[in-house]
Write an enzyme that holds these catalytic residues in place. Structure first.
Site, PDB file in Angstrom:
ATOM      1  N   ASN A   1      52.904  63.837  29.339  1.00  0.00           N
ATOM      2  CA  ASN A   1      52.261  64.781  30.271  1.00  0.00           C
ATOM      3  C   ASN A   1      52.203  64.270  31.711  1.00  0.00           C
ATOM      4  O   ASN A   1      52.290  65.068  32.639  1.00  0.00           O
ATOM      5  CB  ASN A   1      50.890  65.218  29.747  1.00  0.00           C
ATOM      6  N   GLU A  13      43.937  55.196  25.363  1.00  0.00           N
ATOM      7  CA  GLU A  13      43.488  56.397  26.085  1.00  0.00           C
ATOM      8  C   GLU A  13      43.970  57.575  25.261  1.00  0.00           C
ATOM      9  O   GLU A  13      45.180  57.856  25.224  1.00  0.00           O
ATOM     10  CB  GLU A  13      44.090  56.445  27.493  1.00  0.00           C
ATOM     11  N   GLU A  32      40.254  51.519  31.594  1.00  0.00           N
ATOM     12  CA  GLU A  32      41.273  51.103  32.560  1.00  0.00           C
ATOM     13  C   GLU A  32      40.744  51.384  33.955  1.00  0.00           C
ATOM     14  O   GLU A  32      39.736  52.058  34.112  1.00  0.00           O
ATOM     15  CB  GLU A  32      42.571  51.885  32.308  1.00  0.00           C
TER      16      GLU A  32
END
Ligand code: NAD
Length: 478
Positions: free
Chosen positions: A156, A255, A459
């Site tokens: 994405n 993530e 992060e």
């Protein structure tokens, strides 16, 4: 664009090729080589060799200089990166040239800068007689790289999200093997060209192309020579990678997916809340992990908000496609499921017809749903398309309970003009990021990540440097 593996400083195309399809019109863009186990082995070995070789011997300043050279190299080939990202993803040129490519440059520059602000050795304690008879000791902490880092990235935001991991991993002195998504291999190949031309030692950065399960992704994440895995993608894929990495107890940074809520209180600036929700639901056709899929609106403004959102959704033009025919079919299957579950479709709900080449692409309509119970699969599962469900609430506690009743916990958005309410509610929403009266406003130094099924670890800025390096305590008896 020719997708090539980049292994130990050499470009190669071994492995059976598979077609790369343009989501905008279904045309074939080229072929991608499917990395065999041997290609992945070679990449991990090359990364290990580079770690022991010249890269491992560099100081932080030299690594920072190398990162800056890569940033400059991306900047110099800006238009090529934009075209590659546009072709692979079907996104607009504007998005690629204002978000994807500048952020990739920014990622390398930001971590080069951060290296200067971070002492490699931090003196911790000098302890007189901590335990009886032990005498005095000096303890200090040294940070060292983890080693060979596997980066597995999604389709994405291909360049943005992979460089978000590659830059801090290299900054900390690790070497990297990147496995980009099979749907979007082009900017990874271009990045390898930039790294090659920048003169980084062979094997510091490697790219292997191919699929995930039973293929390159699985070979890489289960590889005994990999010291850490940084992954962005679906939660179910994260679980598969975790199982695969368990035998080697490989450290993970994850993530993962989301089912992000927005809470619109009656005291909100309604125009701003509608604008913000249009952005947060429909940007990049909902294919950003931070996109809103559940909207809870305080009852006095529920009808007006829903009507205005639906009008805006119907009027949206120029939106991009889903990444693939398969993903388009998945999103459309949720549109059908929503109807079966009893939803009222107030905007969209199907596939558009354009009367041009786009009809061969993979488009779905921006969609607004209401009327579903919280137990509906449409309300619980991540769809990853341009769609949200809007439901009313009566009290702040109810709004919080609705927002938090989810297996996911990535990002949320609050719309209110009441400062006390914002401060009261924000810390109680179970997501890693809470935006108030905005969406996707990002400072790269802040912690980024999800709770629950949305991820492990954080992060961003120092948080990435913490994951990609290991503190080692040195204790000297005096
Ligand atoms: P995906 O999980 O299908 O694929 C991601 C990557 O993992 C790809 O490179 C794929 O080839 C690889 N992969 C798949 N199966 C694997 C396996 N068994 N072993 C090793 N590798 C494997 O995700 P996607 O469809 O590319 O991306 C969309 C998903 O990513 C959504 O769920 C979205 O929410 C999530 N996402 C999260 C964030 C975040 O920051 N939290 C950001 C972007 C996307």
């Amino acid at each position: 664009m020719k997708a090539e593996h980049y292994v130990g400083g050499t470009f190669r195309t071994d492995g059976a090729p598979f077609p790369l399809i343009a989501p905008a019109d279904g045309s074939e863009l080229g072929a991608v080589p499917e990395a065999t186990r041997e290609v992945v082995d070679d990449a991990v070995t090359a990364a290990r060799t580079a770690l022991k070789g010249p890269w491992g011997a560099l100081g932080a300043q030299e690594r920072a200089a190398a990162l800056r050279t890569v940033a400059d190299g991306i900047q110099a080939r800006f238009d090529e990166f934009v075209e590659a990202e546009v072709a692979d993803t079907g996104r607009s040129r504007e998005f690629a040239s204002t978000v994807d490519v500048p952020r990739a440059v920014g990622n390398f520059r930001a971590y080069a800068d951060l290296l200067y602000g971070r002492p490699e050795r931090a003196y911790m304690t000098q302890v007189p007689g901590w335990s009886s008879g032990a005498g005095e000791a000096l303890n200090y902490t040294v940070r060292r790289p983890l080693g060979v880092v596997a980066v597995v990235s999604p389709w994405n935001l291909p360049l943005l999200l992979s460089t978000w991991k590659i830059a801090p991993a290299l900054a900390c002195g690790n070497t990297v093997v990147l496995k980009p998504s099979e749907e979007t291999p082009s900017t990874a190949t271009l990045l390898a060209r930039v790294v090659h031309d920048a003169g980084l030692p062979d094997g510091v950065f490697n790219v292997v192309h191919g699929h995930g399960a039973g293929a390159a992704g699985e070979f890489l994440t289960g590889h005994p020579g990999v010291d850490a895995i940084a992954f962005t993608g679906e939660s179910a894929t994260g679980a598969a990678i975790m199982r695969n990495a368990a035998d080697h107890v490989t450290p993970l940074s994850f993530e993962l997916g989301g089912k992000n809520p927005a809470l619109v209180f009656a005291d909100a600036d309604l125009a701003a809340a509608v604008d913000g929700t249009v952005r947060s639901t429909f940007t990049h056709s909902g294919q950003i992990c931070l996109c809103t899929e559940r909207v809870y609106v305080e009852r006095p403004v529920f009808e007006e908000f829903t009507e205005r959102l639906a009008e805006r959704a119907k009027a949206l033009g120029g939106y991009g496609p889903m990444i693939s025919a398969e993903h388009r079919d998945k999103v459309l299957s949720y549109y059908r499921l929503a109807r079966d579950e009893g939803a009222e479709v107030v905007a969209g709900g199907g596939a558009p017809e354009f009367g041009d080449d786009r009809d061969k692409g993979f488009y779905v309509q921006p969609t607004v749903l209401t009327g579903l119970p919280e137990t509906a699969r449409t309300v619980r599962e991540e769809i990853f398309g341009p769609v949200c469900h809007v439901a009313p609430f009566d009290t702040e506690d109810e709004a919080l309970a609705l927002a938090n009743d989810s297996p996911y916990g990535l990002a949320s958005t609050l719309w209110t003009r009441d400062l006390s309410r914002a401060h009261r509610v924000a810390p109680r929403v179970e997501t890693g990021i809470v935006w108030v009266n905005c969406w996707n406003l990002r400072d790269l130094r802040t912690p980024f990540g999800g709770v629950k099924a949305s991820g492990i670890g954080r992060e961003g800025g120092e948080y990435s440097l913490d994951f990609f390096s290991e503190p080692v305590n040195v204790c000297i008896q005096i």
